[in-house]
Design an enzyme around this catalytic site. Sequence first.
Site, short mmCIF file in Angstrom:
data_model
loop_
_atom_site.label_atom_id
_atom_site.label_comp_id
_atom_site.label_asym_id
_atom_site.label_seq_id
_atom_site.Cartn_x
_atom_site.Cartn_y
_atom_site.Cartn_z
N GLU A 1 43.66 8.40 49.72
CA GLU A 1 44.25 9.65 50.20
C GLU A 1 45.76 9.65 50.15
O GLU A 1 46.39 10.68 49.87
CB GLU A 1 43.76 9.95 51.61
CG GLU A 1 42.26 10.23 51.69
CD GLU A 1 41.40 9.00 51.54
OE1 GLU A 1 41.92 7.87 51.67
OE2 GLU A 1 40.19 9.15 51.28
N HIS B 1 33.68 12.30 60.89
CA HIS B 1 33.43 13.50 60.08
C HIS B 1 33.65 14.79 60.85
O HIS B 1 33.37 15.87 60.34
CB HIS B 1 32.02 13.47 59.51
CG HIS B 1 31.81 12.40 58.49
ND1 HIS B 1 31.67 11.08 58.84
CD2 HIS B 1 31.76 12.43 57.13
CE1 HIS B 1 31.51 10.35 57.74
NE2 HIS B 1 31.58 11.15 56.70
N GLU C 1 38.99 13.77 45.91
CA GLU C 1 37.79 12.94 45.72
C GLU C 1 36.56 13.81 45.49
O GLU C 1 36.25 14.66 46.33
CB GLU C 1 37.60 12.04 46.94
CG GLU C 1 38.73 11.03 47.12
CD GLU C 1 38.87 10.52 48.54
OE1 GLU C 1 38.03 10.85 49.40
OE2 GLU C 1 39.87 9.81 48.82
N PHE D 1 37.29 14.68 54.49
CA PHE D 1 37.02 15.01 55.89
C PHE D 1 38.30 14.76 56.68
O PHE D 1 39.17 13.99 56.23
CB PHE D 1 35.89 14.16 56.48
CG PHE D 1 34.52 14.55 56.02
CD1 PHE D 1 33.78 15.47 56.75
CD2 PHE D 1 33.98 14.02 54.86
CE1 PHE D 1 32.50 15.83 56.33
CE2 PHE D 1 32.71 14.38 54.43
CZ PHE D 1 31.97 15.29 55.17
N ASP D 2 38.42 15.38 57.85
CA ASP D 2 39.65 15.29 58.65
C ASP D 2 40.14 13.85 58.82
O ASP D 2 41.28 13.53 58.55
CB ASP D 2 39.48 15.88 60.05
CG ASP D 2 38.19 16.64 60.22
OD1 ASP D 2 37.15 16.20 59.71
OD2 ASP D 2 38.22 17.69 60.87
N PRO E 1 44.91 8.26 56.22
CA PRO E 1 45.65 7.33 55.36
C PRO E 1 46.85 7.99 54.68
O PRO E 1 47.77 7.30 54.24
CB PRO E 1 44.61 6.91 54.31
CG PRO E 1 43.29 7.13 54.97
CD PRO E 1 43.49 8.33 55.86
N PHE F 1 39.70 11.36 57.18
CA PHE F 1 40.07 10.66 55.96
C PHE F 1 41.39 11.15 55.40
O PHE F 1 41.84 10.72 54.33
CB PHE F 1 38.94 10.76 54.93
CG PHE F 1 37.62 10.32 55.50
CD1 PHE F 1 37.57 9.30 56.45
CD2 PHE F 1 36.43 10.92 55.14
CE1 PHE F 1 36.37 8.88 57.00
CE2 PHE F 1 35.22 10.52 55.69
CZ PHE F 1 35.19 9.50 56.63
#
Lengths: 370, 370, 349, 349
Positions: C82, C151, C51, C105-106, C111, C108
């Site tokens: 993701e 985040h 992304e 970010f971690d 998924p 994220f």
Amino acid sequence: MTTPAGTTWAAAADGLLPSAAPLQLIDPDGQAGQNQGTLGLPGPGVLADLHRRMVIGRRFDAQATALTRQGRLAVYPSSRGQDACQVGSVLALRDQDWLFPTYRDTVAIITRGVDPVEALSLLRGEWHCGYDPGQHHVAPQCTPLATSALHAVGVAHAARLKHQDQVAVVLLGDGATSEGDTHEALNFAAVWKAPVVFLVQNNGYAISVPLAKQTAAPTLAAKGIGYGIPSLLIDGNDAAAVYSAVRSAIDQAAGRGPTLIEAVTYRVEAHTNADDATRYRPGEEVESWLARDPITRLETYLTAAGLLDEQATGRITAEAEQFADSVRTRMNEDVVADPADLFAHVYARPTAALQRQRAALLAELAEDGQ
Amino acid sequence: MTTPAGTTWAAAADGLLPSAAPLQLIDPDGQAGQNQGTLGLPGPGVLADLHRRMVIGRRFDAQATALTRQGRLAVYPSSRGQDACQVGSVLALRDQDWLFPTYRDTVAIITRGVDPVEALSLLRGEWHCGYDPGQHHVAPQCTPLATSALHAVGVAHAARLKHQDQVAVVLLGDGATSEGDTHEALNFAAVWKAPVVFLVQNNGYAISVPLAKQTAAPTLAAKGIGYGIPSLLIDGNDAAAVYSAVRSAIDQAAGRGPTLIEAVTYRVEAHTNADDATRYRPGEEVESWLARDPITRLETYLTAAGLLDEQATGRITAEAEQFADSVRTRMNEDVVADPADLFAHVYARPTAALQRQRAALLAELAEDGQ
Amino acid sequence: MTDVLSESDVNTQVNTNGAAPASPPVTMAAALNRALADSLAADERVLVFGEDVGTLGGVFRITDGLTARFGEHRVFDTPLAESGILGTAIGMAMNGMIPVVEMQFDAFAYPAFEQVTSHLAKLRNRTRGRIALPVVVRIPFGGGIGGVEHHCDSSEAYYTHTPGLRVVTPATPSDAYRLLRQSVDCPDPVIFLEPKRCYWSREQAILTAGGPAIDQAMVRRPGQDVTLIAYGAMVATALEAAEAAVEEGWDAEVIDLRSLSPVDDATLTESVRRTGRAVVVHEASGFAGYGAEIVARLTESCFHYLEAPIVRVTGLDIPYPPPSLEQHHLPSADRILDAIARLQWDDHA
Amino acid sequence: MTDVLSESDVNTQVNTNGAAPASPPVTMAAALNRALADSLAADERVLVFGEDVGTLGGVFRITDGLTARFGEHRVFDTPLAESGILGTAIGMAMNGMIPVVEMQFDAFAYPAFEQVTSHLAKLRNRTRGRIALPVVVRIPFGGGIGGVEHHCDSSEAYYTHTPGLRVVTPATPSDAYRLLRQSVDCPDPVIFLEPKRCYWSREQAILTAGGPAIDQAMVRRPGQDVTLIAYGAMVATALEAAEAAVEEGWDAEVIDLRSLSPVDDATLTESVRRTGRAVVVHEASGFAGYGAEIVARLTESCFHYLEAPIVRVTGLDIPYPPPSLEQHHLPSADRILDAIARLQWDDHA
Ligand SMILES: Cc1ncc(C[n+]2csc(CCOP(=O)(O)OP(=O)(O)O)c2C)c(N)n1
Ligand SMILES: Cc1ncc(C[n+]2csc(CCOP(=O)(O)OP(=O)(O)O)c2C)c(N)n1
Ligand SMILES: [Mg+2]
Ligand SMILES: [Mg+2]
């Protein structure tokens, strides 16, 4: 693409919606289908081959179920009734194309040429994937629903990046369309114009859950327009229609990108041998679908067209029996599993810890005199 | 539902596809829209309220961005340009309805009546959610994209099970529609006929990624038919259209279930104050959208209709200034965070381990003389 | 705080590691960007996607300029999903590519958890080695940057418990370059955790893929009395504590794990048997955290050498706090010193 | 194997736990079914949903007959999407319901991982306690049933490392009933792990929600020489080992954790300080597994009482094997005995 008020998207939507009724080249009575759409009837050779492979596949399927009763298979999900999807889709593939099957698609896998015993390795409890995926371009049977759809898109996109004419065909169930991964796969494929074909075998059930509890969509093929993917709704018990639909999707994949095909069919057997379908569906429903059997229908058509006679039928039946016999014989040999396999492939090279665990296990087995 | 070959799904698809062009009640020039569809123009009182709240919201939004420069906010994602969606959707809600906002929807939250400083708690870095979600039926601002869509469906379905007339409206971005959770939420809502409204604020970008890289769909509203969900495509910069679309969706939710609304709008500012939009989009594009400003448009309309005069405009501007002033003043007070909060709400009752960790931290702070 | 922790201390070390003081200082972000560029240049099978990694160059600018240099077909933005990114990366690897994907970010990356655990980690084993997945999953991890909820997670425990994955994390710019190059060259899937609070830390160093292998730990500071075991951003904190410990009369050894899975048992065991004391440090919550594994295996391998139990200094057992309170959650040099002090020194010569 | 392990041994114990020998034997599956029925009857806010839990009664028949008895609106099938199941359960809980959802198999809970870690575990904390999520997530876990890939994972390490979640697992039918009732009554989200190889194990017991609280461990067998710590299906294996250990002259205490998070430190510490030796047993892979936490915290709390390092008997650090090889992966009574033997008994009176 959506643009400011005023302009319309209608043009962009051309051909994205499926036909109002499932396309059909040969109807349940073996007559020419009344709703052929743009699908062309395959040639006599292909039709004969579709029939022959379905007969063999059906016999293999019955053999596999029998092997569960003899304890030779841990479990077997039958594809009886979906024979046309299993065989029609695979025969439409070219050598370089990739097939992404699920646990239910063993018949498709052997139709692709994978050794049947290697194909049954998973369900036999021998090893997760018993065949070499690279040999026939057949991915391992996928159990986590819909996850392989993304792998198919990745394989297809990579082929595109390498300028290779290679298409990925992924088999999905009606239930699997509810998973987020199906959505993400359709979207990535559309945005990337990846050469991939999504073939949804809508067999009416996800284990015990009927389609009506799975989706409120007028038809699963109507999902295509939401991604900008051309969609086809076809009679999944018409091998000719399945073959022709998948082949045309493959032919257009290079230029146009993905196609979504919903093949309406039915799971005649229970979810697996371990399932009891009488708990959730009426016998009459099954009966009504048996009357729409994909093999009988093609047999009738071929016979009427003079493409099949008793002699040929006899030859094919014998071939199927022979195939089943050899599967039975080979499956009756006990599995000889090598404990060392447990550690050999977790990483490219076993880690120090895995080497220690391997040594410990082998010592243990030596002690027990194994 | 898909049924055997022969029958057609066309009937079932009635009204599931959006209009060819976005519905519009008031056009960018402040004239009556030419493509109103079934949407009815809200009454004078509502129109005036939409204008007033947008002016206040816009002013608040500018104030919030200013607070980031003064280090009073960790970060702020502006909704400037999306004012009509922020205000129109919220004013259409009834007291009992639930709003599910994202990080970008702070203006919607304060329009719903949440205290602005409590609403900014997250972005201020004070606490994850600073307001009581139960008070105004506003869920915590959701950061993991699309995940709240499922919560909205759950809240709505629970209301249905309790025979309560309560609708959940969830705000989503165009980018969020790519997540699997959006797909699963739309499907669950449709199958359950849950009273939920999915409002997609299509502002053209997901951070730096334009819609063209996000989807190949002719329009996002075209996704509805794939779930059996009636869909609306509307001009997201027309507050009257947003209000009317959301309100009609709410009115029909009890009987018909979910509605998908795509509101075409634009993110005028960068993704957040920390983002630099010049890296990925041309200034002219922004200009063209400033010309379609939602507030100016309604102002023109209201003035022409004699519903707004200089005096009123003055009153509203003053009210907005006052609102912004009090926000600035209150936000200039330093955050006083209580370390004990860290342990108080992880479980209903702090575990023994958490009590030990709490004691240790407080002892540490006591030593450091804090 | 970030600066104090990740610059000065680490640099003192790294300079002793032989980087030419002449060379211009480089940030970890720049080192990672260089590693990606060099990997893309070295092997055309390498792809970078995720992304906002294309035109924008990533929210942390780690992929800055790569699309311009290598083209849209090799460095590109994906739709926002993701599981889609991970799943298609697996497919591309099946078809001969070497995908390097970014999870923004971690939190994220969650998924994609099914694709990671059920496929990325298992496909090689599933196919008896016939399908290799040389995929690198870059995940900015950890906190200390004043980030809002979601985040600042530290998810290494999830990945290290998943056989089939390699999990690595650098502590310095030069090692960020080295580890990322090594990860791209690795035939196994690698979860590459980037300590985001170190992105802007500087180091004077010549960037090279040579040096310690991908699965070797590094002694960042030799010492005799106690072994401090850390990784990622906590290495700098451990070094800060080690310097402060000198005044207390403790000579602490600081080990940078680099590879969390597999872990370098030899280096750890040698050190702890020698010092007889150890403190394991990480930002993630302590309960069932990665540090527990280090304590458990070292206690077993060093039991009779231990003067005191191996203790952990970790994040609290709570969801990651808001910026206003995160300093109470994060391990600090002080907390490490307190932990060292609890290691029963009475009997110490 | 399943029977030997989970019936006889557990029963000897459970009968001493005071169940009336008269009452008919009940399987764990039946006990869970009863717990769900009684919960549905006791509180109309309780809902049961998931894949195939309605008409079919679940693939393990745990929800058998519940739809017929309580109606489609309280016990129902969902579309096939785990994130959807978890996410809507969260929403229903936000609106006053008490959802009890089923994930069909451990590995099929992974698609819901983001909903579990980013929302189910955090929403109470996020809202300072204003939103509670009394959700129970039932997950059949572990192997030993000859299941094919993805049907035998043990994922407790992922969940126990996530603050905000409770993680519990029963070892006997009567405790399955008790723990499930307690979980439904619990205001916190509970990951309820069902040891599937014990589904068909029988026990003569009167089912009651009374007895040890949801977060208390149970001593399944008192002993003096060594503490065996297990949970789920491994409790029976530990008990089997304990009986066999008698011949070796070792009197082993067996503790059934029941609650993995939070863990009952008091019971564990008391026991290990008394015995001076401990073995932690679980099916999941050892590396960064849950057992490491038990070893780490007990080593710290019992260091000077330990005669030997606390060791672990766990699954191998590999993906769960196919049925033909799973017996090599699973901890056995023999391996536990070998582990006990390694606990340096020379100095033992
Ligand atoms: C992610 C995931 N969830 C649940 C399951 C358990 N499961 C196996 S098959 C099945 C039903 C699948 O239905 P469908 O997609 O229609 O395929 P079919 O079995 O009808 O061929 C389910 C729920 C799974 N394999 N993967
Ligand atoms: C699951 C997840 N992945 C990634 C992110 C990081 N992220 C935050 S906002 C954003 C873009 C969202 O775009 P859109 O949905 O269009 O909403 P907008 O910001 O335009 O309002 C991304 C990728 C996230 N918050 N959650
Ligand atoms: Mg199906
Ligand atoms: Mg957007």
